[in-house]
Design a protein around this motif. Structure first.
Motif, PDB file in Angstrom:
ATOM      1  N   GLY A  19       0.831  -1.200   0.000  1.00  0.00           N
ATOM      2  CA  GLY A  19       0.000   0.000   0.000  1.00  0.00           C
ATOM      3  C   GLY A  19       0.866   1.249   0.000  1.00  0.00           C
ATOM      4  N   TRP A  20       0.219   2.375  -0.178  1.00  0.00           N
ATOM      5  CA  TRP A  20       0.894   3.679  -0.223  1.00  0.00           C
ATOM      6  C   TRP A  20       0.566   4.435   1.054  1.00  0.00           C
ATOM      7  CZ3 TRP A  20       4.577   6.311  -2.556  1.00  0.00           C
ATOM      8  CH2 TRP A  20       4.582   7.708  -2.496  1.00  0.00           C
ATOM      9  N   VAL A  21       1.579   4.771   1.821  1.00  0.00           N
ATOM     10  CA  VAL A  21       1.334   5.550   3.036  1.00  0.00           C
ATOM     11  C   VAL A  21       1.036   6.985   2.624  1.00  0.00           C
ATOM     12  CG1 VAL A  21       2.311   6.402   5.195  1.00  0.00           C
ATOM     13  CG2 VAL A  21       2.737   4.043   4.484  1.00  0.00           C
ATOM     14  N   SER A  22      -0.208   7.392   2.875  1.00  0.00           N
ATOM     15  CA  SER A  22      -0.649   8.691   2.365  1.00  0.00           C
ATOM     16  C   SER A  22      -0.565   9.803   3.416  1.00  0.00           C
ATOM     17  CB  SER A  22      -2.081   8.574   1.838  1.00  0.00           C
ATOM     18  OG  SER A  22      -2.881   7.851   2.743  1.00  0.00           O
ATOM     19  N   HIS A  23      -0.673   9.445   4.688  1.00  0.00           N
ATOM     20  CA  HIS A  23      -0.619  10.463   5.751  1.00  0.00           C
ATOM     21  C   HIS A  23       0.096   9.907   6.971  1.00  0.00           C
ATOM     22  CE1 HIS A  23      -3.682  12.851   3.730  1.00  0.00           C
ATOM     23  NE2 HIS A  23      -4.358  11.732   3.559  1.00  0.00           N
ATOM     24  N   VAL A  24       0.825  10.787   7.636  1.00  0.00           N
ATOM     25  CA  VAL A  24       1.391  10.440   8.949  1.00  0.00           C
ATOM     26  C   VAL A  24       1.199  11.657   9.840  1.00  0.00           C
ATOM     27  CG1 VAL A  24       3.448   9.830  10.263  1.00  0.00           C
ATOM     28  CG2 VAL A  24       3.171   8.923   7.950  1.00  0.00           C
ATOM     29  N   VAL A  25       0.702  11.412  11.046  1.00  0.00           N
ATOM     30  CA  VAL A  25       0.629  12.501  12.033  1.00  0.00           C
ATOM     31  C   VAL A  25       1.231  11.995  13.348  1.00  0.00           C
ATOM     32  CG1 VAL A  25      -1.389  13.701  11.070  1.00  0.00           C
ATOM     33  CG2 VAL A  25      -1.724  11.821  12.702  1.00  0.00           C
ATOM     34  N   GLY A  26       1.441  12.914  14.267  1.00  0.00           N
ATOM     35  CA  GLY A  26       1.911  12.520  15.590  1.00  0.00           C
ATOM     36  C   GLY A  26       3.352  12.895  15.836  1.00  0.00           C
ATOM     37  N   SER A  27       3.859  12.380  16.947  1.00  0.00           N
ATOM     38  CA  SER A  27       5.238  12.693  17.329  1.00  0.00           C
ATOM     39  C   SER A  27       5.830  11.473  18.030  1.00  0.00           C
ATOM     40  CB  SER A  27       5.257  13.927  18.247  1.00  0.00           C
ATOM     41  OG  SER A  27       4.451  13.658  19.373  1.00  0.00           O
ATOM     42  N   ASN A  28       7.082  11.601  18.447  1.00  0.00           N
ATOM     43  CA  ASN A  28       7.838  10.480  19.025  1.00  0.00           C
ATOM     44  C   ASN A  28       6.975   9.658  19.988  1.00  0.00           C
ATOM     45  OD1 ASN A  28       9.975   8.841  19.578  1.00  0.00           O
ATOM     46  ND2 ASN A  28      11.003  10.266  20.964  1.00  0.00           N
ATOM     47  N   ASN A  29       6.952   8.355  19.749  1.00  0.00           N
ATOM     48  CA  ASN A  29       6.202   7.360  20.540  1.00  0.00           C
ATOM     49  C   ASN A  29       4.695   7.369  20.303  1.00  0.00           C
ATOM     50  OD1 ASN A  29       8.387   6.054  21.784  1.00  0.00           O
ATOM     51  ND2 ASN A  29       8.652   7.817  23.139  1.00  0.00           N
ATOM     52  N   HIS A  30       4.220   8.274  19.434  1.00  0.00           N
ATOM     53  CA  HIS A  30       2.769   8.339  19.147  1.00  0.00           C
ATOM     54  C   HIS A  30       2.553   8.698  17.673  1.00  0.00           C
ATOM     55  CE1 HIS A  30       2.103   8.276  23.477  1.00  0.00           C
ATOM     56  NE2 HIS A  30       3.028   9.215  23.573  1.00  0.00           N
ATOM     57  N   PHE A  31       3.016   7.881  16.776  1.00  0.00           N
ATOM     58  CA  PHE A  31       2.789   8.178  15.352  1.00  0.00           C
ATOM     59  C   PHE A  31       1.552   7.425  14.869  1.00  0.00           C
ATOM     60  CE2 PHE A  31       7.412   8.915  15.709  1.00  0.00           C
ATOM     61  CZ  PHE A  31       7.466  10.210  15.216  1.00  0.00           C
ATOM     62  N   GLU A  32       0.830   8.074  13.949  1.00  0.00           N
ATOM     63  CA  GLU A  32      -0.366   7.454  13.360  1.00  0.00           C
ATOM     64  C   GLU A  32      -0.231   7.509  11.848  1.00  0.00           C
ATOM     65  OE1 GLU A  32      -4.318   8.614  15.001  1.00  0.00           O
ATOM     66  OE2 GLU A  32      -4.785   8.968  12.887  1.00  0.00           O
ATOM     67  N   VAL A  33      -0.374   6.342  11.227  1.00  0.00           N
ATOM     68  CA  VAL A  33      -0.079   6.192   9.798  1.00  0.00           C
ATOM     69  C   VAL A  33      -1.345   5.763   9.058  1.00  0.00           C
ATOM     70  CG1 VAL A  33       1.184   4.688   8.195  1.00  0.00           C
ATOM     71  CG2 VAL A  33       2.355   5.618  10.211  1.00  0.00           C
ATOM     72  N   THR A  34      -1.605   6.420   7.947  1.00  0.00           N
ATOM     73  CA  THR A  34      -2.763   6.055   7.113  1.00  0.00           C
ATOM     74  C   THR A  34      -2.267   5.487   5.787  1.00  0.00           C
ATOM     75  OG1 THR A  34      -3.972   7.908   8.055  1.00  0.00           O
ATOM     76  CG2 THR A  34      -4.878   6.969   6.038  1.00  0.00           C
ATOM     77  N   VAL A  35      -2.882   4.398   5.361  1.00  0.00           N
ATOM     78  CA  VAL A  35      -2.472   3.739   4.114  1.00  0.00           C
ATOM     79  C   VAL A  35      -3.584   3.882   3.083  1.00  0.00           C
ATOM     80  CG1 VAL A  35      -1.700   1.556   3.093  1.00  0.00           C
ATOM     81  CG2 VAL A  35      -1.145   2.076   5.474  1.00  0.00           C
ATOM     82  N   ASP A  36      -3.211   4.287   1.872  1.00  0.00           N
ATOM     83  CA  ASP A  36      -4.169   4.383   0.751  1.00  0.00           C
ATOM     84  C   ASP A  36      -5.425   5.170   1.100  1.00  0.00           C
ATOM     85  OD1 ASP A  36      -2.559   2.932  -0.988  1.00  0.00           O
ATOM     86  OD2 ASP A  36      -3.366   1.017  -0.315  1.00  0.00           O
ATOM     87  N   GLU A  37      -5.274   6.215   1.879  1.00  0.00           N
ATOM     88  CA  GLU A  37      -6.399   7.093   2.238  1.00  0.00           C
ATOM     89  C   GLU A  37      -7.535   6.361   2.952  1.00  0.00           C
ATOM     90  OE1 GLU A  37      -6.106  10.336   1.394  1.00  0.00           O
ATOM     91  OE2 GLU A  37      -4.612  10.323  -0.209  1.00  0.00           O
ATOM     92  N   GLN A  38      -7.293   5.149   3.482  1.00  0.00           N
ATOM     93  CA  GLN A  38      -8.355   4.390   4.163  1.00  0.00           C
ATOM     94  C   GLN A  38      -8.603   4.970   5.554  1.00  0.00           C
ATOM     95  OE1 GLN A  38      -9.640   1.325   2.703  1.00  0.00           O
ATOM     96  NE2 GLN A  38      -8.542   1.995   0.883  1.00  0.00           N
ATOM     97  N   SER A  39      -9.742   4.561   6.140  1.00  0.00           N
ATOM     98  CA  SER A  39     -10.041   5.090   7.479  1.00  0.00           C
ATOM     99  C   SER A  39      -9.221   4.385   8.564  1.00  0.00           C
ATOM    100  CB  SER A  39     -11.529   4.963   7.782  1.00  0.00           C
ATOM    101  OG  SER A  39     -11.911   3.626   7.564  1.00  0.00           O
ATOM    102  N   GLN A  40      -8.839   3.109   8.312  1.00  0.00           N
ATOM    103  CA  GLN A  40      -8.019   2.358   9.282  1.00  0.00           C
ATOM    104  C   GLN A  40      -6.651   3.035   9.438  1.00  0.00           C
ATOM    105  OE1 GLN A  40      -7.995  -1.515  10.545  1.00  0.00           O
ATOM    106  NE2 GLN A  40      -6.692  -0.170  11.765  1.00  0.00           N
ATOM    107  N   THR A  41      -6.214   3.216  10.660  1.00  0.00           N
ATOM    108  CA  THR A  41      -4.869   3.778  10.880  1.00  0.00           C
ATOM    109  C   THR A  41      -4.022   2.795  11.678  1.00  0.00           C
ATOM    110  OG1 THR A  41      -5.659   4.936  12.837  1.00  0.00           O
ATOM    111  CG2 THR A  41      -5.577   6.213  10.796  1.00  0.00           C
ATOM    112  N   TYR A  42      -2.714   2.992  11.600  1.00  0.00           N
ATOM    113  CA  TYR A  42      -1.754   2.121  12.278  1.00  0.00           C
ATOM    114  C   TYR A  42      -0.872   3.008  13.157  1.00  0.00           C
ATOM    115  CZ  TYR A  42      -3.524  -0.976   8.753  1.00  0.00           C
ATOM    116  OH  TYR A  42      -4.379  -1.705   7.983  1.00  0.00           O
ATOM    117  N   HIS A  43      -0.516   2.468  14.318  1.00  0.00           N
ATOM    118  CA  HIS A  43       0.179   3.289  15.317  1.00  0.00           C
ATOM    119  C   HIS A  43       1.545   2.698  15.632  1.00  0.00           C
ATOM    120  CE1 HIS A  43      -3.565   5.492  16.202  1.00  0.00           C
ATOM    121  NE2 HIS A  43      -4.086   4.373  15.710  1.00  0.00           N
ATOM    122  N   ALA A  44       2.522   3.563  15.882  1.00  0.00           N
ATOM    123  CA  ALA A  44       3.865   3.068  16.218  1.00  0.00           C
ATOM    124  C   ALA A  44       4.603   4.078  17.071  1.00  0.00           C
ATOM    125  CB  ALA A  44       4.665   2.801  14.951  1.00  0.00           C
TER     126      ALA A  44
END
Ligand SMILES: Cc1cc2nc3c(=O)[nH]c(=O)nc-3n(C[C@H](O)[C@H](O)[C@H](O)COP(=O)(O)OP(=O)(O)OC[C@H]3O[C@@H](n4cnc5c(N)ncnc54)[C@H](O)[C@@H]3O)c2cc1C
Length: 301
Positions: free
Chosen positions: A79-104
């Motif tokens: 997939g294509w990572v389209s958005h990332v927000v957040g900061s150290n220890n709290h990043f939120e990643v969106t793939v292909d503009e989907q509503s599901q997000t992934y955290h790291a």
């Protein structure tokens, strides 16, 4: 799939998979997300990487992915990572503009660069086959053949001289008036390197293999290989949007352990170095993976 990880690696080619292996072996929960468009896709054979010399790039990556996914804490997603927000220890990643997000906790950008093709007919078809960027990757295959250098200025003269190691039949194509200093021009001619200033219209080729260079005035010159150093852009704009600084050449700034200028964000591979080779990207990814693991361990203390 669960959606919370220790590390999300954006880009799953040489650098990203290598980092994935270091982190998997350190039992970190990792998600690798890759859009399947590595820069060496056009080349039929990748060279100068031990144990895989001459392999197709996709075959090297298939073996690498299987090895990395043998570690149960590593997950892979296309997939294509389209958005990332957040900061150290709290990043939120969106793939292909989907509503599901992934955290790291940490991010690694192993996103590479995108070459910008010049406006010369046939150039894109030949890129990676007979129009090449690096003599260590492809120079041996074109040794002693009619070789061109598409560059201008003293840097073009220096590069032409360097490529004489692989062939003595060298022409420097400046694609318009040459901007070499008088001294470099003379040195170049003394080494029997031709300087051709005609504007270039097209590359004549068969299935990407060069036959001749075609000038705007209709004349041609036989050619087997052409070296070109292209302009590039970052494959992903996300690091810059997150505040990661670029250097004056357009690479992401990283320190010796691959940290960018933003806390918790690392970068490895072509996006952060002009040393463009699979071996270099694998080494950088391995370093980034190990150092991210180190940071997570230290923060847990
Ligand atoms: C034409 C050509 C031929 C080459 N031949 C050789 C060779 O023979 N030998 C050699 O050693 N080196 C060669 N190289 C250099 C080598 O391919 C690179 O150094 C290496 O691929 C860099 O690896 P990387 O992981 O940094 O980037 P890449 O391999 O470019 O991979 C980056 C990955 O990130 C993904 N990506 C980017 N943005 C996102 C996003 N937002 N979301 C999800 N995924 C994303 C891309 O799809 C891609 O899969 C060649 C390069 C080129 C251009």
């Amino acid at each position: 799939m669960e959606n919370t990880f220790d590390v999300i690696i954006i880009g799953g080619s040489s650098a990203g998979l290598s980092a994935g292996m270091s982190l998997g072996r350190a039992m970190k929960n990792v998600l690798i997300i890759d859009s399947g468009n590595p820069c060496n896709k056009p080349t039929p054979h990748s060279h100068n990487f031990l144990t895989h010399d001459g392999w197709k790039p996709a075959e090297i990556m298939e073996v690498a992915l299987n090895e990395v996914l043998a570690y149960p804490t590593v997950k892979f997603m296309t997939g294509w990572v389209s958005h990332v927000v957040g900061s150290n220890n709290h990043f939120e990643v969106t793939v292909d503009e989907q509503s599901q997000t992934y955290h790291a906790k940490k991010l690694l950008f192993a996103t590479g660069i995108k070459d910008i093709m010049p406006n010369i007919d046939g150039f894109t078809k030949c890129w990676g086959k007979s129009v090449i960027h690096c003599p260590y990757c492809h120079g041996y295959e074109y040794r002693n053949q009619a070789t061109g250098i598409l560059m201008n200025g003293d840097v073009g003269a220096d590069f032409s001289e360097f490529i004489r190691n692989w062939s003595k039949d060298i022409t420097l194509f400046t694609n318009g008036p040459a901007t070499l200093s008088a001294e470099k021009r003379q040195a170049t001619l003394n080494r029997k390197i031709r300087i051709v200033e005609h504007p270039i219209k097209a590359l004549k080729h068969e299935n990407g293999y060069l036959k001749a260079i075609v000038f705007a005035d209709g004349t041609t010159q036989k050619l087997d290989a052409l070296y070109a150093r292209l302009r590039f852009e970052q494959h992903s704009q996300l690091p810059a949007l997150l505040g990661c600084e670029l250097n004056e050449q357009g690479y992401l700034k990283v320190d010796e352990v691959k940290r960018t200028t933003v806390a918790g964000i690392y970068a490895a591979g072509d996006n952060s170095t002009p040393m463009r080779a699979v071996a270099a990207a694998v080494a950088a990814g391995g370093m980034a993976g190990a150092m991210i693991n180190h940071e997570i361990i230290n923060e847990a203390d």
